[in-house]
Write an enzyme that holds these catalytic residues in place. Structure first.
Site, PDB file in Angstrom:
ATOM      1  N   GLU A  96     -18.738  -3.668 -49.709  1.00  0.00           N
ATOM      2  CA  GLU A  96     -19.996  -3.316 -50.322  1.00  0.00           C
ATOM      3  C   GLU A  96     -20.791  -2.400 -49.408  1.00  0.00           C
ATOM      4  O   GLU A  96     -20.723  -2.512 -48.191  1.00  0.00           O
ATOM      5  CB  GLU A  96     -20.816  -4.587 -50.587  1.00  0.00           C
ATOM      6  N   CYS A 109     -26.785   0.978 -45.979  1.00  0.00           N
ATOM      7  CA  CYS A 109     -26.248  -0.153 -45.225  1.00  0.00           C
ATOM      8  C   CYS A 109     -24.733  -0.184 -45.424  1.00  0.00           C
ATOM      9  O   CYS A 109     -24.251  -0.249 -46.553  1.00  0.00           O
ATOM     10  CB  CYS A 109     -26.899  -1.456 -45.717  1.00  0.00           C
ATOM     11  N   CYS A 116     -15.544 -11.143 -42.734  1.00  0.00           N
ATOM     12  CA  CYS A 116     -15.954 -11.254 -41.328  1.00  0.00           C
ATOM     13  C   CYS A 116     -15.378 -12.538 -40.758  1.00  0.00           C
ATOM     14  O   CYS A 116     -15.345 -13.561 -41.436  1.00  0.00           O
ATOM     15  CB  CYS A 116     -17.479 -11.277 -41.221  1.00  0.00           C
ATOM     16  N   CYS A 120     -20.773 -17.215 -39.164  1.00  0.00           N
ATOM     17  CA  CYS A 120     -22.145 -17.728 -39.089  1.00  0.00           C
ATOM     18  C   CYS A 120     -22.400 -18.572 -40.345  1.00  0.00           C
ATOM     19  O   CYS A 120     -22.102 -18.139 -41.459  1.00  0.00           O
ATOM     20  CB  CYS A 120     -23.138 -16.574 -39.013  1.00  0.00           C
ATOM     21  N   CYS A 123     -24.479 -17.279 -43.536  1.00  0.00           N
ATOM     22  CA  CYS A 123     -24.142 -15.955 -44.084  1.00  0.00           C
ATOM     23  C   CYS A 123     -22.998 -16.058 -45.087  1.00  0.00           C
ATOM     24  O   CYS A 123     -21.945 -16.615 -44.778  1.00  0.00           O
ATOM     25  CB  CYS A 123     -23.742 -15.031 -42.939  1.00  0.00           C
ATOM     26  N   CYS A 339     -29.461  -9.040 -46.905  1.00  0.00           N
ATOM     27  CA  CYS A 339     -28.737  -9.476 -45.706  1.00  0.00           C
ATOM     28  C   CYS A 339     -28.063 -10.807 -45.961  1.00  0.00           C
ATOM     29  O   CYS A 339     -28.691 -11.750 -46.431  1.00  0.00           O
ATOM     30  CB  CYS A 339     -29.677  -9.686 -44.520  1.00  0.00           C
TER      31      CYS A 339
HETATM   32  N1  SAH Z   1     -22.332  -8.894 -38.318  1.00  0.00           N
HETATM   33  C1  SAH Z   1     -23.488  -8.247 -37.840  1.00  0.00           C
HETATM   34  C2  SAH Z   1     -24.100  -7.324 -38.857  1.00  0.00           C
HETATM   35  C3  SAH Z   1     -24.124  -7.785 -40.298  1.00  0.00           C
HETATM   36  S1  SAH Z   1     -25.171  -9.140 -40.677  1.00  0.00           S
HETATM   37  C4  SAH Z   1     -24.521  -9.259 -37.378  1.00  0.00           C
HETATM   38  O1  SAH Z   1     -24.323 -10.436 -37.613  1.00  0.00           O
HETATM   39  O2  SAH Z   1     -25.469  -8.848 -36.724  1.00  0.00           O
HETATM   40  C5  SAH Z   1     -26.785  -8.365 -40.641  1.00  0.00           C
HETATM   41  C6  SAH Z   1     -27.922  -9.342 -40.398  1.00  0.00           C
HETATM   42  O3  SAH Z   1     -28.088 -10.213 -41.517  1.00  0.00           O
HETATM   43  C7  SAH Z   1     -27.731 -10.241 -39.182  1.00  0.00           C
HETATM   44  O4  SAH Z   1     -28.881 -10.196 -38.363  1.00  0.00           O
HETATM   45  C8  SAH Z   1     -27.589 -11.624 -39.789  1.00  0.00           C
HETATM   46  O5  SAH Z   1     -28.060 -12.610 -38.911  1.00  0.00           O
HETATM   47  C9  SAH Z   1     -28.424 -11.503 -41.041  1.00  0.00           C
HETATM   48  N2  SAH Z   1     -28.113 -12.481 -42.098  1.00  0.00           N
HETATM   49  C10 SAH Z   1     -26.933 -13.030 -42.406  1.00  0.00           C
HETATM   50  N3  SAH Z   1     -27.064 -13.880 -43.460  1.00  0.00           N
HETATM   51  C11 SAH Z   1     -28.357 -13.839 -43.833  1.00  0.00           C
HETATM   52  C12 SAH Z   1     -29.125 -14.456 -44.887  1.00  0.00           C
HETATM   53  N4  SAH Z   1     -28.547 -15.276 -45.773  1.00  0.00           N
HETATM   54  N5  SAH Z   1     -30.444 -14.178 -44.965  1.00  0.00           N
HETATM   55  C13 SAH Z   1     -31.027 -13.315 -44.090  1.00  0.00           C
HETATM   56  N6  SAH Z   1     -30.343 -12.675 -43.110  1.00  0.00           N
HETATM   57  C14 SAH Z   1     -29.035 -12.951 -42.976  1.00  0.00           C
HETATM   58 FE1  SF4 Z   2     -20.345 -11.863 -39.757  1.00  0.00          FE
HETATM   59 FE2  SF4 Z   2     -22.345 -12.612 -41.364  1.00  0.00          FE
HETATM   60 FE3  SF4 Z   2     -22.241 -13.525 -38.863  1.00  0.00          FE
HETATM   61 FE4  SF4 Z   2     -22.825 -10.947 -39.280  1.00  0.00          FE
HETATM   62  S1  SF4 Z   2     -24.047 -12.720 -39.909  1.00  0.00           S
HETATM   63  S2  SF4 Z   2     -21.361 -11.783 -37.771  1.00  0.00           S
HETATM   64  S3  SF4 Z   2     -21.543 -10.530 -41.097  1.00  0.00           S
HETATM   65  S4  SF4 Z   2     -20.719 -13.937 -40.484  1.00  0.00           S
END
Ligand code: SAH
Ligand code: SF4
Length: 349
Positions: A96, A109, A116, A120, A123, A339
Site C-alpha cells: 500500500e 507514504c 513486516c 509491534c 500495529c 499509521c
Molecule cells: N516500521 C517503521 C515505519 C512504519 S510504521 C516504524 O515502525 O517506525 C510508522 C509509524 O506508525 C510508527 O511510528 C509506528 O509506531 C506507528 N504506528 C503503528 N501502528 C499504529 C497505530 N495503530 N496507530 C498509530 N500509529 C501506529
Molecule cells: Fe513494522 Fe508496524 Fe512495527 Fe513499523 S510499527 S516496525 S511497520 S510492525
C-alpha cells in the site's frame, strides 16, 4: 528476461548502456527521462536514436506497481492497493501507498517491505508477518504511481515518508538506492528536508545511515517511556533496548538544520500518563529532538485510543520542559490508511 530500468542508479544505467556498446551518456539521458521527466514509455524518449529505442523496447522495461484498488478518504487522502510482480525468487506481493494532499503540499507514504517482521503489538501490518522485501524500483515506483495519478492537480511541494508497510532499515540497500534517486538533483530532486525514514529502532541501521553522504531525515518510533513498557509492545526492544537505542541517537550525526524526530504512539491507559511524559523528557535530554505524538489508530487489536485530555497534557509536559512536541492525527482512518492500519484491508469505497 528484459532488463528492469526502474530502480537503477545513474551509474548502473551508464554501465548498462556501455555494456550495450552505447556511449555512457545515453544511460544518463535515460536516467533523466525516467526520474526528472517521468517518461516511462521508451517511445517518448525522442532524444535517443531510433535504433536504441527499438533495442530498449525489446530488451528493457519500466515496471510501475499496478493499482488494484483506490480507497478515497473523506479527508482527501487516497490509499492505493498495489500489485507487485514476482521478485527474483518468484514471489509476487501487494503493498500500500498513501497519497495525502494538503493546501500547499502533498505527502506520499511509501512501503519498503510487503508486511513486516518486527511484530509491534499495536500495529496491524505486523499481523501480515514479512511477506518479502521490495526492490528499489518497487519503492520508487510507488512515488511515481502517486505522482502520475495526481498529475492534473497543482504541483505543491512533495514530501515523502517511509512509514507504510515494513521496516526500512531491515531492507537497507534497496531503500538507500531508491532514496538516492529520490534525493538526486538529477533524479527526482526531492530535498532531504522533505523525505523522512521512520524506524522501529534498528540500531546497526541507524549507525549505518549516519555514515551516508545522501540521506533523508530520521524518525525513531520510541512509543514507550521504560524498557519494561517497550518490551511489552515492541519485541525488538529486547534486542536494542532504550539505553542502546538512545546512545545511537545521541551519536547520530545530525546536520545543522536537523532534529531527530521521535514518534510516540499513545495507547490509552498504557503509555499516556504524565509520568510517561516526564520520563520521555528525561530519555531525550541530550538529543536534539522533537516528538510527534500519534494517538493510536483503532483497528482489530486489543488497545484503545488515548483520551483527548491525556494527549494534550502529554504534549504540554514535553513542550514546557523545552522538548518540541506535536500531535499528529493520522489521516485516512476511515479507509484504513492511517499509521499502523496498512494490512491490505478491503474497505468499502
Ligand atoms: N516500521 C517503521 C515505519 C512504519 S510504521 C516504524 O515502525 O517506525 C510508522 C509509524 O506508525 C510508527 O511510528 C509506528 O509506531 C506507528 N504506528 C503503528 N501502528 C499504529 C497505530 N495503530 N496507530 C498509530 N500509529 C501506529
Ligand atoms: Fe513494522 Fe508496524 Fe512495527 Fe513499523 S510499527 S516496525 S511497520 S510492525
Amino acid at each position: 528476461m528484459p532488463t528492469e530500468l526502474l530502480g537503477q542508479s545513474a551509474a548502473e544505467l551508464r554501465a548498462l548502456l556501455t555494456a550495450w556498446g552505447e556511449p555512457g551518456y545515453r544511460g544518463a539521458q535515460i536516467y533523466h527521462a525516467l526520474h526528472a521527466e517521468r517518461r516511462f514509455d521508451v517511445a517518448t524518449m525522442t532524444n535517443l536514436p531510433a535504433a536504441l529505442r527499438a533495442r530498449m523496447a525489446a530488451e528493457a522495461r519500466v515496471t510501475l506497481p499496478r493499482i488494484l484498488r483506490r480507497f478515497e478518504s473523506r479527508d482527501g487522502s487516497i490509499r492505493y492497493l498495489l500489485a507487485l510482480e514476482s521478485d527474483a525468487d518468484g514471489r509476487p506481493a501487494s503493498v500500500e501507498a498513501v497519497f495525502m494532499p494538503e493546501e500547499n503540499r502533498q505527502t506520499i507514504c511509501l512501503s519498503t517491505q510487503a508486511g513486516c517482521a518486527v511484530d509491534c503489538h499495536f500495529c496491524l501490518t505486523a499481523q501480515l508477518g514479512l511477506i518479502r522485501n521490495l526492490t528499489a524500483g518497487e519503492i520508487l515506483g510507488q512515488v511515481f504511481v502517486a505522482l502520475e495519478e495526481n498529475r492534473a492537480g497543482p504541483k505543491p511541494q512533495t514530501n515523502v515518508v517511509l512509514m507504510g508497510q515494513g521496516e526500512p532499515l531491515l531492507n537497507y540497500e534497496p531503500v538507500m538506492t531508491a532514496l538516492g534517486i529520490l534525493l538526486d538533483p538529477n533524479g527526482v530532486a526531492l530535498s532531504p528536508k522533505r523525505v523522512t525514514l521512520s524506524t522501529s529502532g534498528i540500531v546497526p541501521g541507524i549507525e549505518r545511515l549516519g555514515t551516508e553522504k545522501v540521506r533523508p531525515k530520521l524518525a525513531v518510533s520510541l512509543n514507550a517511556s521504560t524498557d519494561e513498557q517497550r518490551d511489552a509492545i515492541m519485541p525488538i526492544n529486547r534486542k536494542y533496548p532504550l539505553g542502546t537505542l538512545l546512545d545511537a541517537c545521541r551519536r547520530y550525526p545530525l546536520r545543522p538544520w536537523e532534529r531527530l524526530t521521535f514518534e510516540y504512539v499513545l495507547l490509552g491507559g498504557f503509555n499516556d500518563t504524565p509520568d510517561d511524559a516526564r520520563r520521555v523528557v528525561r530519555l531525550l535530554s541530550n538529543v536534539r529532538a522533537k516528538v510527534n505524538l500519534i494517538p493510536w489508530n483503532p483497528c482489530e487489536l486489543p488497545y484503545r485510543p488515548p483520551a483527548p485530555e491525556s494527549v494534550e497534557e502529554f504534549r504540554r509536559i514535553l513542550t514546557e520542559k523545552g522538548l518540541p512536541a506535536f500531535i499528529r492525527f493520522s489521516r485516512g482512518q476511515d479507509i484504513m490508511a492511517a499509521c499502523g492500519q496498512l494490512a491490505l484491508i478491503e474497505t468499502q469505497s
